[in-house]
Motif scaffolding. Structure first.
Motif, mmCIF file in Angstrom:
data_model
loop_
_atom_site.group_PDB
_atom_site.id
_atom_site.type_symbol
_atom_site.label_atom_id
_atom_site.label_comp_id
_atom_site.label_asym_id
_atom_site.label_seq_id
_atom_site.Cartn_x
_atom_site.Cartn_y
_atom_site.Cartn_z
ATOM 1 N N GLU A 142 -9.966 74.440 14.326
ATOM 2 C CA GLU A 142 -10.552 74.011 15.603
ATOM 3 C C GLU A 142 -9.830 74.651 16.780
ATOM 4 O O GLU A 142 -10.463 75.011 17.786
ATOM 5 N N SER A 143 -8.510 74.818 16.676
ATOM 6 C CA SER A 143 -7.782 75.501 17.751
ATOM 7 C C SER A 143 -8.294 76.924 17.920
ATOM 8 O O SER A 143 -8.481 77.417 19.043
ATOM 9 N N SER A 168 -2.657 79.538 19.089
ATOM 10 C CA SER A 168 -2.964 78.362 18.266
ATOM 11 C C SER A 168 -1.729 78.047 17.436
ATOM 12 O O SER A 168 -1.157 78.929 16.798
ATOM 13 N N GLY A 186 -13.018 69.087 24.258
ATOM 14 C CA GLY A 186 -13.209 69.959 23.100
ATOM 15 C C GLY A 186 -14.455 69.602 22.324
ATOM 16 O O GLY A 186 -15.386 68.987 22.849
ATOM 17 N N PHE A 187 -14.481 69.975 21.050
ATOM 18 C CA PHE A 187 -15.673 69.757 20.237
ATOM 19 C C PHE A 187 -15.879 68.277 19.908
ATOM 20 O O PHE A 187 -17.009 67.792 19.869
ATOM 21 N N THR A 221 -6.089 69.519 19.076
ATOM 22 C CA THR A 221 -7.302 69.625 18.272
ATOM 23 C C THR A 221 -7.047 68.999 16.907
ATOM 24 O O THR A 221 -5.965 68.496 16.627
ATOM 25 N N LYS A 240 -14.166 80.309 21.882
ATOM 26 C CA LYS A 240 -15.234 79.844 22.778
ATOM 27 C C LYS A 240 -14.799 79.951 24.239
ATOM 28 O O LYS A 240 -15.547 80.430 25.105
ATOM 29 N N GLN A 245 -13.121 75.678 27.842
ATOM 30 C CA GLN A 245 -13.281 74.975 26.572
ATOM 31 C C GLN A 245 -13.891 73.586 26.811
ATOM 32 O O GLN A 245 -14.338 72.926 25.872
ATOM 33 N N ARG A 272 -8.527 77.753 30.211
ATOM 34 C CA ARG A 272 -8.689 76.474 29.501
ATOM 35 C C ARG A 272 -9.940 75.724 29.935
ATOM 36 O O ARG A 272 -10.602 75.074 29.109
ATOM 37 N N THR A 312 -11.877 76.878 19.358
ATOM 38 C CA THR A 312 -11.824 76.519 20.777
ATOM 39 C C THR A 312 -11.361 77.692 21.627
ATOM 40 O O THR A 312 -11.921 77.962 22.695
#
Length: 559
Positions: free
Chosen positions: A217-218, A353, A396-397, A212, A224, A380, A377, A221
């Motif tokens: 962000e980790s 993370s 990811g994002f 990430t 989420k 994500q 996983r 993620t």
């Protein structure tokens, strides 16, 4: 088949029902006979009063009365919900602010602070224009006066990463067919990181992950993915997440972004979240519990092993946040330091993370999120099948990402190797211990808790010593430390660039502390007034308004 009298069980029950009916009638009949005339008189009075109204008027009044009653009940429910979420005091001040005169006063005071901040930024901008780069913090090749922030060890390491970055400057892992080498580099960064924290061939081979853009962000993620995993596994539609008050701010952000109710539990006198507090906070809607390894404020570790026993019992995900500790704690353990279990070696840890751009000593903008299995996983990922642009899958994002940062993270891990990380970890921990011993000898200060890593917080032991004013004086001498709250404290995160500055740090800290102790009014500007205001402000949302205003000025000031 119906429920007629032909059912044997109903036939058996009928005598009992008749007997109960007779008993109830014998008890209630005398009371009804006593109050029946009263009710009939009241009914007749109501009928006479309403006789003058037409039916449509009665219907309209009924509708309006129902609307008013519904509004009152909704307001009351909102008030109760607000009290449950924010507490009585915060709710009171939130409602108080809705009064026009009060809101005007608050806006007026915030306006004063906004003008002060804007004027300060304007002066700073003018100074930067005059002095150009002289207005920025000047970074030496080795030594640093900044807490954390600068993690790379040595000019050779830094030059290597810069060369690698230049070689991969135009690559993008979104286009795997164009840049296939990035797939290998990213997979190997994930594998190397996992091998440090209980994954890989010598641990749990199922551990997997993704890269990430950073620790936040980790964390986002992982939250989420855990939310969606628990929704699929347990059907949880109103997710809750348990964190300690010392958990990283990114978890607050994740709760806001992903509509997860945040359950914040206090820490003990040792500044750790206990397993018993987690057990009390767990509900049927809990999807995730977060443990810090270590926490950013005080550098202490939550008891992951004890917390995992609770989460396993209730079938809840457990995230170990090792953004700070991932590239220090494993090596500290190999050096003989008593590091408690915190990673995938602990049954029940489902995600972690770990920042490669901190103590992994890579360029800023890289981190790794890890999971105990692919079943978690996969949640994500985002897959889109009905887009006119074609089939789409994103891990990811971000869509496009910098391939150069992936390459430099790989280069950093390979260049440092186990030997390099062991050496640097030993130096950083020695610097942190030396600093702790020095703080113990400064009158008016003491170390907060028992740090297990190289993050050391210190607080005041005397009323005459305002720790925030001490920090302001340290800033005037070129140091950039982190101010904390609850309790009021300051910390420094020791990196490879601090190993030679401990003596100067202690000397300046002692002199600044002594100056504040002798003259509490020696500092008029700086951050102390803001933290002082925040400490006594009853409505925390007003502090939030101030922070929003501050951020607005940061993003609009002319430079």
């Amino acid at each position: 088949m119906g429920l007629g009298g032909s059912h044997p069980w109903l036939q058996q029950a009928q005598p009992h029902l008749q007997r109960w009916q007779a008993q109830a009638s014998s008890i209630l009949s005398p009371h009804w006979a006593r109050y029946q005339p009263f009710f009939e008189d009241q009914t007749a009075w109501v009928d006479s009063q309403l006789a003058q109204y037409r039916p449509w008027q009665l219907v309209l009044v009924t509708v309006l009365a129902s609307f008013v009653l519904y509004s009152c009940l909704s307001t009351f429910a909102s008030l109760v919900s607000s009290i449950q979420d924010a507490g009585v005091k915060a709710t009171f001040f939130r409602w108080l602010k809705k009064i026009p005169g009060v809101q005007y006063f608050v806006d007026k005071e915030l306006g004063k602070y906004q003008k002060k901040i804007r004027d300060g930024f304007k002066k700073a901008a003018e100074a930067r224009l005059r002095e150009k780069a002289k207005g920025d913090v000047q970074i030496a090749e080795q030594d640093s006066l900044v807490s954390g922030t600068l993690y790379m060890a040595g000019k050779e390491h830094q030059d290597l990463l810069n060369e690698v970055y230049a070689s991969y400057a135009h690559t993008n892992p979104l286009h795997t067919d164009v840049f296939p080498s990035l797939r290998t580099l990213e997979a190997e960064v994930i594998a190397m990181t996992a091998s440090l924290v209980g994954g890989g061939a010598s641990g749990n081979p199922e551990v997997c992950g993704a890269m990430t853009s950073g620790g936040s962000e980790s964390i986002l993620t992982a939250v989420k993915a855990s939310r969606d995993y628990m929704a699929e596994k347990k059907g949880i539609k109103h997710p809750e997440m348990i964190i300690a008050v010392s958990a990283h701010a990114a978890f607050f952000k994740a709760a806001e972004y992903f509509k997860v109710k945040l359950v914040v539990v206090p820490v003990g006198k040792d500044h750790r979240m206990s397993a018993s507090s987690v057990k009390r906070a767990i509900t049927r809607n809990t999807i995730l519990v977060v443990a810090s390894s270590p926490g950013f404020p005080h550098g202490v570790m939550d008891p992951v092993e004890d917390i995992a026993k609770v989460t396993r019992r209730y079938g809840v995900c457990l995230h170990s946040d090792a953004c700070l500790g991932g590239f220090v704690l494993p090596f500290a353990r190999k050096l003989g330091h008593p590091i408690p279990p915190f990673d995938f070696s602990v049954p029940g840890v489902t995600s972690m993370s770990i920042d490669t751009h901190k103590f992994g000593m890579a360029h800023k903008g890289t981190s790794v999120v890890l999971y105990s299995s692919r079943d978690i996983r996969k949640h994500q990922f985002t897959q889109i099948t009905e887009w006119s642009g074609g089939l789409y899958i994103s891990p990811g994002f971000a869509g496009s990402r910098s391939g150069a940062l992936i390459a430099t993270a790989w280069a950093s891990l390979v260049h440092m190797g186990e030997e390099g990380y062991l050496r640097v970890t030993q130096e950083m921990l020695a610097a942190a211990k030396k600093f702790q011993r020095g703080v113990a000898n400064i009158q008016g200060l003491r170390v907060v808790g028992q740090p297990e890593m190289c993050v050391v917080a210190f607080e005041s032991t005397h009323r005459s010593v305002d720790i925030y004013k001490v920090n302001d004086l340290m800033t005037q001498r070129g140091w950039h430390l982190n101010a904390l709250q609850f309790p009021a404290a300051v910390h420094i995160c020791f990196t490879a660039r601090h190993v030679n500055v401990v003596d100067q740090l202690l000397k300046d800290l002692q002199e600044c502390t002594e100056r504040v102790r002798k003259d509490p009014k020696c500092v008029k500007d700086g951050m102390a007034p803001m933290y002082g205001m925040a400490a006594v402000m009853p409505d925390r949302r007003m502090i939030g308004d101030f922070l929003t205003m501050y951020q607005e000025e940061l993003m609009t000031v002319s430079v």
